[in-house]
Design a protein around this motif. Structure first.
Motif, PDB file in Angstrom:
ATOM      1  N   VAL A 144       0.861  -1.180   0.000  1.00  0.00           N
ATOM      2  CA  VAL A 144       0.000   0.000   0.000  1.00  0.00           C
ATOM      3  C   VAL A 144       0.900   1.234   0.000  1.00  0.00           C
ATOM      4  O   VAL A 144       1.817   1.341   0.827  1.00  0.00           O
ATOM      5  N   ALA A 145       0.656   2.164  -0.913  1.00  0.00           N
ATOM      6  CA  ALA A 145       1.489   3.365  -1.017  1.00  0.00           C
ATOM      7  C   ALA A 145       1.301   4.235   0.216  1.00  0.00           C
ATOM      8  O   ALA A 145       0.197   4.739   0.485  1.00  0.00           O
ATOM      9  N   GLY A 146       2.420   4.418   0.963  1.00  0.00           N
ATOM     10  CA  GLY A 146       2.431   5.312   2.112  1.00  0.00           C
ATOM     11  C   GLY A 146       1.637   4.810   3.308  1.00  0.00           C
ATOM     12  O   GLY A 146       1.306   5.615   4.199  1.00  0.00           O
ATOM     13  N   LEU A 147       1.346   3.512   3.369  1.00  0.00           N
ATOM     14  CA  LEU A 147       0.554   3.018   4.500  1.00  0.00           C
ATOM     15  C   LEU A 147       0.991   1.604   4.839  1.00  0.00           C
ATOM     16  O   LEU A 147       1.299   0.802   3.940  1.00  0.00           O
ATOM     17  N   ALA A 148       1.092   1.348   6.098  1.00  0.00           N
ATOM     18  CA  ALA A 148       1.469   0.014   6.549  1.00  0.00           C
ATOM     19  C   ALA A 148       0.259  -0.914   6.454  1.00  0.00           C
ATOM     20  O   ALA A 148      -0.878  -0.520   6.722  1.00  0.00           O
ATOM     21  N   VAL A 149       0.532  -2.165   6.087  1.00  0.00           N
ATOM     22  CA  VAL A 149      -0.528  -3.173   5.981  1.00  0.00           C
ATOM     23  C   VAL A 149      -0.739  -3.801   7.356  1.00  0.00           C
ATOM     24  O   VAL A 149       0.216  -4.260   7.997  1.00  0.00           O
ATOM     25  N   THR A 150      -1.945  -3.836   7.790  1.00  0.00           N
ATOM     26  CA  THR A 150      -2.275  -4.392   9.112  1.00  0.00           C
ATOM     27  C   THR A 150      -3.291  -5.528   8.942  1.00  0.00           C
ATOM     28  O   THR A 150      -4.048  -5.585   7.960  1.00  0.00           O
ATOM     29  N   PRO A 151      -3.323  -6.432   9.905  1.00  0.00           N
ATOM     30  CA  PRO A 151      -4.277  -7.547   9.814  1.00  0.00           C
ATOM     31  C   PRO A 151      -5.734  -7.116   9.871  1.00  0.00           C
ATOM     32  O   PRO A 151      -6.616  -7.904   9.503  1.00  0.00           O
ATOM     33  N   GLU A 152      -5.996  -5.869  10.311  1.00  0.00           N
ATOM     34  CA  GLU A 152      -7.386  -5.419  10.388  1.00  0.00           C
ATOM     35  C   GLU A 152      -7.960  -5.046   9.031  1.00  0.00           C
ATOM     36  O   GLU A 152      -9.171  -4.823   8.911  1.00  0.00           O
ATOM     37  N   MET A 153      -7.104  -4.950   7.972  1.00  0.00           N
ATOM     38  CA  MET A 153      -7.598  -4.586   6.656  1.00  0.00           C
ATOM     39  C   MET A 153      -8.416  -5.730   6.048  1.00  0.00           C
ATOM     40  O   MET A 153      -8.256  -6.888   6.432  1.00  0.00           O
ATOM     41  N   ARG A 154      -9.256  -5.388   5.083  1.00  0.00           N
ATOM     42  CA  ARG A 154     -10.170  -6.367   4.493  1.00  0.00           C
ATOM     43  C   ARG A 154      -9.860  -6.498   3.003  1.00  0.00           C
ATOM     44  O   ARG A 154     -10.074  -5.569   2.221  1.00  0.00           O
ATOM     45  N   LEU A 155      -9.386  -7.711   2.613  1.00  0.00           N
ATOM     46  CA  LEU A 155      -9.028  -8.000   1.230  1.00  0.00           C
ATOM     47  C   LEU A 155     -10.004  -9.049   0.683  1.00  0.00           C
ATOM     48  O   LEU A 155     -10.157 -10.129   1.264  1.00  0.00           O
ATOM     49  N   ILE A 156     -10.656  -8.735  -0.457  1.00  0.00           N
ATOM     50  CA  ILE A 156     -11.626  -9.654  -1.050  1.00  0.00           C
ATOM     51  C   ILE A 156     -11.395  -9.732  -2.544  1.00  0.00           C
ATOM     52  O   ILE A 156     -10.616  -8.948  -3.121  1.00  0.00           O
ATOM     53  N   ILE A 157     -12.121 -10.693  -3.204  1.00  0.00           N
ATOM     54  CA  ILE A 157     -12.117 -10.865  -4.660  1.00  0.00           C
ATOM     55  C   ILE A 157     -13.542 -10.700  -5.159  1.00  0.00           C
ATOM     56  O   ILE A 157     -14.490 -11.170  -4.531  1.00  0.00           O
ATOM     57  N   ARG A 158     -13.677 -10.076  -6.318  1.00  0.00           N
ATOM     58  CA  ARG A 158     -14.961  -9.972  -6.984  1.00  0.00           C
ATOM     59  C   ARG A 158     -14.841 -10.533  -8.392  1.00  0.00           C
ATOM     60  O   ARG A 158     -13.957 -10.136  -9.160  1.00  0.00           O
ATOM     61  N   VAL A 159     -15.762 -11.480  -8.693  1.00  0.00           N
ATOM     62  CA  VAL A 159     -15.845 -12.065 -10.034  1.00  0.00           C
ATOM     63  C   VAL A 159     -17.290 -11.918 -10.474  1.00  0.00           C
ATOM     64  O   VAL A 159     -18.176 -12.646 -10.003  1.00  0.00           O
TER      65      VAL A 159
END
Length: 368
Positions: free
Chosen positions: A157-172
């Motif tokens: 992520v540009a200029g931001l630390a990745v934390t486990p609280e973030m939400r990553l999903i896929i859309r098809v």
């Protein structure tokens, strides 16, 4: 071919015998117009007509029907499936109006080149049917299982630390996957596409982090059963909102009126009633026999020795001796003076008098 004909002939004979006994009910009769009373058919039972043979070129499982039309009335037999290229039909309309009418044969809607005239009881064996066009079999497609596809990789992520609280999903398409597991080092695992929609196969796969699409948005297409490792780059991603704990409102204390205490009324003391125990009857003691008074021993009579009294010698004469022999005890004292004789008598009866006095005294004591 001969075996099929023999079997068909036997079946025809059986059907013919049944038709002679009952009114045939095979097939359906449709009528669109109401006939006039003059054209009403005669209700005469009709002997069924057996028609069998080869349905040339017809696949197994296809159905053949026979149809007749008389004005507005339409008669159609029950469908007969083709087995090993052979069909078997029973043509038996309910009345005589269809006698002599043309019989048309249909295979799944396709009309055969051959026709017949309806003649009750006239069987047609080895009547083969040919069709200019054989309809294609309608096949039910077998659903193909759609296997899940899994993804893993890294997140930048540009200029931001990745934390486990973030939400990553896929859309098809319209499908949205469950969120992935994000680690502290910026890697993600267990991002899975779980769907049974085969139409999504080959559709573009898009990744979203906290609602923002990756750069580029689509990376590859959906391939069921695939395991892919991808590196995702995101530009402007809003930080994960810190969840503020919701304060639980403190309920306002509501004054509760005191509960009235009921006045205690003392209950009367229960005095237990003694249980009556039946007393067995006491045996009345028999009266004790009063012991009889001990008999006082009578005094022993002490014999009083007679006083030796000088007895004068009496010289008895012979005459006097005879008199003594004839006397008793008293005669022995007859020669003594009276005083002397009385004294001797007292001496003899004194013990008896004493014994009788003692018995008299004892009996008196008892009576007292």
């Amino acid at each position: 071919m001969r075996i099929k004909s023999v079997v068909a002939g036997l079946l025809a004979v059986v059907v013919l015998l049944v038709g002679l006994l009952v009114l045939p009910s095979g097939g359906t009769l449709a009528q669109t117009d109401t006939p006039t009373p003059a054209a009403a058919p005669q209700s005469i039972p009709q002997i069924p007509m057996i028609v069998t043979g080869d349905a040339i070129g017809a696949p197994n499982g296809f159905k053949v029907v026979a149809r007749m039309t008389k004005g507005a009335a339409v008669y159609e037999t029950q469908p007969a499936e083709v087995e090993d290229g052979v069909y078997f039909l029973t043509v038996g309309p309910p009345d005589s109006r269809f006698i002599g009418e043309e019989i048309v044969f249909l295979l799944e809607g396709a009309e055969a080149n051959e026709t017949l005239r309806h003649q009750p009881g006239v069987n047609q064996f080895n009547f083969d049917l040919t069709f200019d066009e054989i309809p294609e079999a309608t096949l039910t497609p077998t659903p193909v299982p759609v296997l899940p596809a899994t993804y893993s990789g890294t997140i930048v992520v540009a200029g931001l630390a990745v934390t486990p609280e973030m939400r990553l999903i896929i859309r098809v398409g319209d499908y949205e996957s469950p969120p992935a597991a994000i680690l502290n080092n910026g890697e993600f695992v267990n991002l899975v596409i779980l769907t049974d929609d085969a139409d999504l196969i080959g559709a573009p796969v898009e990744f979203f982090l906290n609602g923002e699409a990756s750069t580029p948005p689509a990376i590859g297409v959906f391939e069921p059963g695939a395991r892919q490792v991808v590196d995702l780059v995101f530009g402007d991603v809003p930080p994960t909102a810190t969840r503020v704990p919701t304060e639980t409102p403190v309920p306002t204390a509501t004054a509760v009126p005191p509960t009235p205490v009921p006045t205690y009324t003392p209950q009367p003391t229960y005095t237990p009633v003694p249980t009556y125990t039946p007393v067995p009857p006491t045996a009345t003691p028999e009266p004790t026999a009063t012991p009889e008074p001990t008999a006082t021993p009578e005094p022993t009579a002490t014999p009083i020795p007679p006083t030796a009294t000088p007895v004068p010698v009496v010289v008895e004469t012979a005459g006097e001796e005879d008199e003594e022999d004839g006397g008793g005890i008293c005669s022995s004292t007859s020669g003594l003076p009276f005083e002397q004789s009385a004294a001797n008598m007292l001496v003899l009866f004194a013990p008896l008098v004493m014994l009788g006095g003692a018995k008299y005294m004892r009996g008196r004591r008892r009576r007292e």
